[in-house]
Design a protein around this motif. Structure first.
Motif, PDB file in Angstrom:
ATOM      1  N   ALA A 121       0.832  -1.204   0.000  1.00  0.00           N
ATOM      2  CA  ALA A 121       0.000   0.000   0.000  1.00  0.00           C
ATOM      3  C   ALA A 121       0.867   1.255   0.000  1.00  0.00           C
ATOM      4  CB  ALA A 121      -0.923   0.001   1.219  1.00  0.00           C
ATOM      5  N   LEU A 122       1.931   1.234   0.790  1.00  0.00           N
ATOM      6  CA  LEU A 122       2.829   2.393   0.822  1.00  0.00           C
ATOM      7  C   LEU A 122       3.391   2.684  -0.564  1.00  0.00           C
ATOM      8  CD1 LEU A 122       4.940   1.893   4.069  1.00  0.00           C
ATOM      9  CD2 LEU A 122       3.419   3.785   3.575  1.00  0.00           C
ATOM     10  N   ARG A 123       3.736   1.603  -1.286  1.00  0.00           N
ATOM     11  CA  ARG A 123       4.339   1.786  -2.590  1.00  0.00           C
ATOM     12  C   ARG A 123       3.295   2.175  -3.645  1.00  0.00           C
ATOM     13  NH1 ARG A 123       9.452   0.774  -3.913  1.00  0.00           N
ATOM     14  NH2 ARG A 123      10.064  -0.805  -2.425  1.00  0.00           N
ATOM     15  N   SER A 124       2.178   1.420  -3.677  1.00  0.00           N
ATOM     16  CA  SER A 124       1.217   1.639  -4.764  1.00  0.00           C
ATOM     17  C   SER A 124       0.467   2.961  -4.609  1.00  0.00           C
ATOM     18  CB  SER A 124       0.227   0.476  -4.831  1.00  0.00           C
ATOM     19  OG  SER A 124      -0.555   0.445  -3.665  1.00  0.00           O
ATOM     20  N   SER A 125       0.307   3.444  -3.371  1.00  0.00           N
ATOM     21  CA  SER A 125      -0.420   4.694  -3.189  1.00  0.00           C
ATOM     22  C   SER A 125       0.419   5.878  -3.648  1.00  0.00           C
ATOM     23  CB  SER A 125      -0.786   4.872  -1.712  1.00  0.00           C
ATOM     24  OG  SER A 125       0.391   5.014  -0.959  1.00  0.00           O
ATOM     25  N   GLY A 126       1.703   5.677  -3.792  1.00  0.00           N
ATOM     26  CA  GLY A 126       2.575   6.755  -4.236  1.00  0.00           C
ATOM     27  C   GLY A 126       3.194   7.530  -3.089  1.00  0.00           C
ATOM     28  N   ILE A 127       2.827   7.159  -1.843  1.00  0.00           N
ATOM     29  CA  ILE A 127       3.329   7.949  -0.718  1.00  0.00           C
ATOM     30  C   ILE A 127       4.812   7.677  -0.462  1.00  0.00           C
ATOM     31  CG2 ILE A 127       2.713   6.355   1.169  1.00  0.00           C
ATOM     32  CD1 ILE A 127       1.760   8.894   2.709  1.00  0.00           C
ATOM     33  N   LEU A 128       5.235   6.443  -0.718  1.00  0.00           N
ATOM     34  CA  LEU A 128       6.648   6.107  -0.513  1.00  0.00           C
ATOM     35  C   LEU A 128       7.519   6.915  -1.477  1.00  0.00           C
ATOM     36  CD1 LEU A 128       8.385   4.173   1.236  1.00  0.00           C
ATOM     37  CD2 LEU A 128       8.411   2.620  -0.689  1.00  0.00           C
ATOM     38  N   ASP A 129       7.082   6.994  -2.744  1.00  0.00           N
ATOM     39  CA  ASP A 129       7.815   7.790  -3.734  1.00  0.00           C
ATOM     40  C   ASP A 129       7.885   9.246  -3.293  1.00  0.00           C
ATOM     41  OD1 ASP A 129       8.324   5.698  -5.387  1.00  0.00           O
ATOM     42  OD2 ASP A 129       6.473   5.942  -6.560  1.00  0.00           O
ATOM     43  N   CYS A 130       6.755   9.703  -2.725  1.00  0.00           N
ATOM     44  CA  CYS A 130       6.676  11.078  -2.267  1.00  0.00           C
ATOM     45  C   CYS A 130       7.716  11.340  -1.177  1.00  0.00           C
ATOM     46  CB  CYS A 130       5.262  11.316  -1.741  1.00  0.00           C
ATOM     47  SG  CYS A 130       4.848  13.020  -1.505  1.00  0.00           S
ATOM     48  N   ILE A 131       7.785  10.409  -0.192  1.00  0.00           N
ATOM     49  CA  ILE A 131       8.748  10.557   0.906  1.00  0.00           C
ATOM     50  C   ILE A 131      10.183  10.478   0.368  1.00  0.00           C
ATOM     51  CG2 ILE A 131       9.599   9.521   3.046  1.00  0.00           C
ATOM     52  CD1 ILE A 131       6.667   8.516   3.483  1.00  0.00           C
ATOM     53  N   ILE A 132      10.406   9.460  -0.490  1.00  0.00           N
ATOM     54  CA  ILE A 132      11.743   9.273  -1.053  1.00  0.00           C
ATOM     55  C   ILE A 132      12.161  10.522  -1.847  1.00  0.00           C
ATOM     56  CG2 ILE A 132      12.977   8.001  -2.870  1.00  0.00           C
ATOM     57  CD1 ILE A 132      11.816   5.445  -1.709  1.00  0.00           C
ATOM     58  N   HIS A 133      11.193  11.124  -2.529  1.00  0.00           N
ATOM     59  CA  HIS A 133      11.457  12.335  -3.299  1.00  0.00           C
ATOM     60  C   HIS A 133      12.035  13.437  -2.402  1.00  0.00           C
ATOM     61  CE1 HIS A 133      10.861  15.256  -6.519  1.00  0.00           C
ATOM     62  NE2 HIS A 133      10.397  16.077  -5.602  1.00  0.00           N
ATOM     63  N   PHE A 134      11.512  13.504  -1.163  1.00  0.00           N
ATOM     64  CA  PHE A 134      11.973  14.552  -0.258  1.00  0.00           C
ATOM     65  C   PHE A 134      13.329  14.251   0.372  1.00  0.00           C
ATOM     66  CE2 PHE A 134       7.522  15.989  -0.234  1.00  0.00           C
ATOM     67  CZ  PHE A 134       7.762  17.339  -0.492  1.00  0.00           C
ATOM     68  N   ILE A 135      13.575  12.966   0.690  1.00  0.00           N
ATOM     69  CA  ILE A 135      14.855  12.685   1.365  1.00  0.00           C
ATOM     70  C   ILE A 135      15.986  12.359   0.393  1.00  0.00           C
ATOM     71  CG2 ILE A 135      13.966  12.017   3.640  1.00  0.00           C
ATOM     72  CD1 ILE A 135      14.255   9.099   2.744  1.00  0.00           C
ATOM     73  N   SER A 136      15.645  12.066  -0.875  1.00  0.00           N
ATOM     74  CA  SER A 136      16.720  11.640  -1.780  1.00  0.00           C
ATOM     75  C   SER A 136      17.798  12.700  -2.004  1.00  0.00           C
ATOM     76  CB  SER A 136      16.152  11.138  -3.110  1.00  0.00           C
ATOM     77  OG  SER A 136      15.472  12.160  -3.759  1.00  0.00           O
ATOM     78  N   PRO A 137      17.483  14.010  -2.046  1.00  0.00           N
ATOM     79  CA  PRO A 137      18.583  14.977  -2.213  1.00  0.00           C
ATOM     80  C   PRO A 137      19.646  14.839  -1.120  1.00  0.00           C
ATOM     81  CG  PRO A 137      16.469  16.061  -2.449  1.00  0.00           C
ATOM     82  CD  PRO A 137      16.184  14.669  -2.002  1.00  0.00           C
ATOM     83  N   ILE A 138      19.182  14.558   0.129  1.00  0.00           N
ATOM     84  CA  ILE A 138      20.130  14.418   1.239  1.00  0.00           C
ATOM     85  C   ILE A 138      20.965  13.154   1.054  1.00  0.00           C
ATOM     86  CG2 ILE A 138      20.369  14.331   3.754  1.00  0.00           C
ATOM     87  CD1 ILE A 138      17.362  15.329   3.794  1.00  0.00           C
ATOM     88  N   LEU A 139      20.269  12.028   0.774  1.00  0.00           N
ATOM     89  CA  LEU A 139      20.966  10.753   0.671  1.00  0.00           C
ATOM     90  C   LEU A 139      21.888  10.723  -0.550  1.00  0.00           C
ATOM     91  CD1 LEU A 139      18.109   8.299   1.655  1.00  0.00           C
ATOM     92  CD2 LEU A 139      20.054   8.990   3.025  1.00  0.00           C
ATOM     93  N   ASN A 140      21.454  11.400  -1.630  1.00  0.00           N
ATOM     94  CA  ASN A 140      22.276  11.405  -2.832  1.00  0.00           C
ATOM     95  C   ASN A 140      23.630  12.059  -2.600  1.00  0.00           C
ATOM     96  OD1 ASN A 140      20.543  10.001  -4.412  1.00  0.00           O
ATOM     97  ND2 ASN A 140      19.513  11.797  -5.257  1.00  0.00           N
ATOM     98  N   GLN A 141      23.651  12.999  -1.650  1.00  0.00           N
ATOM     99  CA  GLN A 141      24.923  13.633  -1.293  1.00  0.00           C
ATOM    100  C   GLN A 141      25.945  12.589  -0.857  1.00  0.00           C
ATOM    101  OE1 GLN A 141      25.230  17.381   0.395  1.00  0.00           O
ATOM    102  NE2 GLN A 141      24.391  17.745  -1.652  1.00  0.00           N
ATOM    103  N   PHE A 142      25.452  11.538  -0.196  1.00  0.00           N
ATOM    104  CA  PHE A 142      26.362  10.497   0.275  1.00  0.00           C
ATOM    105  C   PHE A 142      26.403   9.308  -0.684  1.00  0.00           C
ATOM    106  CE2 PHE A 142      24.569  12.654   3.965  1.00  0.00           C
ATOM    107  CZ  PHE A 142      25.720  13.117   4.567  1.00  0.00           C
ATOM    108  N   ASN A 143      25.765   9.461  -1.844  1.00  0.00           N
ATOM    109  CA  ASN A 143      25.732   8.378  -2.810  1.00  0.00           C
ATOM    110  C   ASN A 143      24.991   7.152  -2.295  1.00  0.00           C
ATOM    111  OD1 ASN A 143      26.440   8.079  -5.454  1.00  0.00           O
ATOM    112  ND2 ASN A 143      28.605   8.551  -5.033  1.00  0.00           N
TER     113      ASN A 143
END
Lengths: 176, 201
Positions: free
Chosen positions: A61-83
């Motif tokens: 449900a987290l994945r199909s509802s799109g909410i996980l992508d939404c959360i990942i969208h917000f934290i990915s800039p931070i995590l991408n800094q560390f690869n």
């Protein structure tokens, strides 16, 4: 690379061979013992089944509802800094806490990105190389009624962090 | 399972939050069809995973039961004794506890989870008998726990079974990478433990 594949593929047959040969030499009722153990295996799977249904539902449900992508969208800039690959994040968070939950999350990641894809391999290596740290600490300390666990949690979590990072790096190196 | 109430508590609070958040998000974002699909596919996935896991888990548990009936664990502890002496300097003259610890480690390495935990707890109890402060972990106890959280295992069976059930081309290909990651993690854990002990934490 060839060496890595060779070691990986010989490990399981070799362990089985050694154990069976050893038991044969010690004259143990090998097949009877095998059956007793195999029956316990059924119980393990049956016990985790209800948990898996519940958790698969929640993660699906987290994945199909799109909410996980939404959360990942917000934290990915931070995590991408560390690869750090963001898709692995949910697994890294749940792994030290709950065994069956992390099985559910890892399976979901492998299924979503492909079991032999790089992300899928990372999820598998993380599952294999880390333990349900918090759970293990609870079992060991509560067995003797110790309250002060000192630095144990920090040392273990640091080890998990290094285990997860190494898993990611080695999967990137091996390609997938 | 009473001791793990807090894990249950955590799931009891997280699970409904996940369901409420994602179900309402799906309704507002128009992903309701996808959600419907995932409700049915997730239960199916759980069934499929368990059925395919069943084979490998039975096989491996059977093999490991055979191993635990032999004296193989006791024999293999010989190889560990130099390492144990290094890791547990405070147990110098305590052969019985060292034996229990090495049996716990061998069982872990072989993936005999069912055998490893009772052996580890036995070692913890023996160490507790000699502990002057019963409420606090000794250095050796802390080291043993960190070793047990490191998951040093030759064959990561569960994850191989999952890979197999998802139709991987080569389910066992992760074994070597797992060894590398595990060893790095274990070395980190032990180093951190030694440093904390030195600092007197």
């Amino acid at each position: 690379m060839q060496f890595v594949n060779f070691v990986s593929s010989i490990a399981m047959p070799l362990v089985i061979l050694i154990i069976v040969m050893y038991a044969f030499m010690e004259k143990i009722k090998i097949f009877d013992t095998f059956l007793i153990g195999a029956k316990e295996g059924i119980n393990i799977v049956i016990t985790i089944f209800p948990t898996l249904v519940g958790l698969f539902l929640a993660i699906g449900a987290l994945r199909s509802s799109g909410i996980l992508d939404c959360i990942i969208h917000f934290i990915s800039p931070i995590l991408n800094q560390f690869n750090f690959p963001t898709d692995i994040m949910p697994l890294a968070l749940i792994r030290p806490i709950s065994g069956s939950s992390s099985i559910a999350v890892a399976t979901n990641i492998m299924k979503t990105f492909g079991v032999d894809s790089q992300i899928g391999l990372m999820a598998a290596v993380i599952m294999g190389s880390t333990e349900t740290t918090v759970y293990t600490i609870t079992v060991y300390t509560s067995s003797i009624g110790v309250k002060k666990t000192r630095f144990v949690l920090w040392a273990s979590l640091l080890a998990d962090f290094v285990g997860i990072t190494t898993s990611i790096i080695i999967c990137k190196m091996l390609g997938g | 399972m009473n001791k793990f109430k807090w894990v249950r508590k955590l799931l009891n609070s997280i699970w409904p939050i996940f369901i409420i958040l994602s179900f309402s998000f799906a309704i507002f974002s128009g992903n309701i069809d996808k959600l419907n699909q995932s409700i049915f596919s997730s239960t199916e996935e759980a069934v499929n995973l368990c059925i395919t896991l069943l084979g490998t888990m039975c096989l491996w548990n059977g093999i490991m039961k055979i191993a635990s009936e032999t004296t193989i664990i006791k024999k293999l502890t010989i190889f560990l004794s130099p390492l144990i002496n290094k890791l547990f300097p405070e147990l110098k003259n305590d052969e019985k506890i060292k034996k229990e610890i090495s049996m716990n480690m061998v069982a872990n390495i072989l993936g005999l989870g069912n055998a490893a935990t009772p052996l580890g707890i036995k070692a913890m109890k023996s160490m507790q008998e000699k502990n002057s402060d019963k409420k606090t972990l000794t250095n050796s106890m802390a080291t043993l726990i960190v070793l047990n959280t490191a998951s040093i295992q030759i064959i990561p069976t569960t994850v191989i079974a999952i890979r197999n059930s998802l139709g991987s081309q080569d389910p066992t290909s992760i074994i070597f990478p797992v060894w590398v990651a595990t060893i790095c993690a274990a070395i980190t854990g032990i180093t951190a433990t030694k440093i904390f002990i030195k600092w007197g934490k």
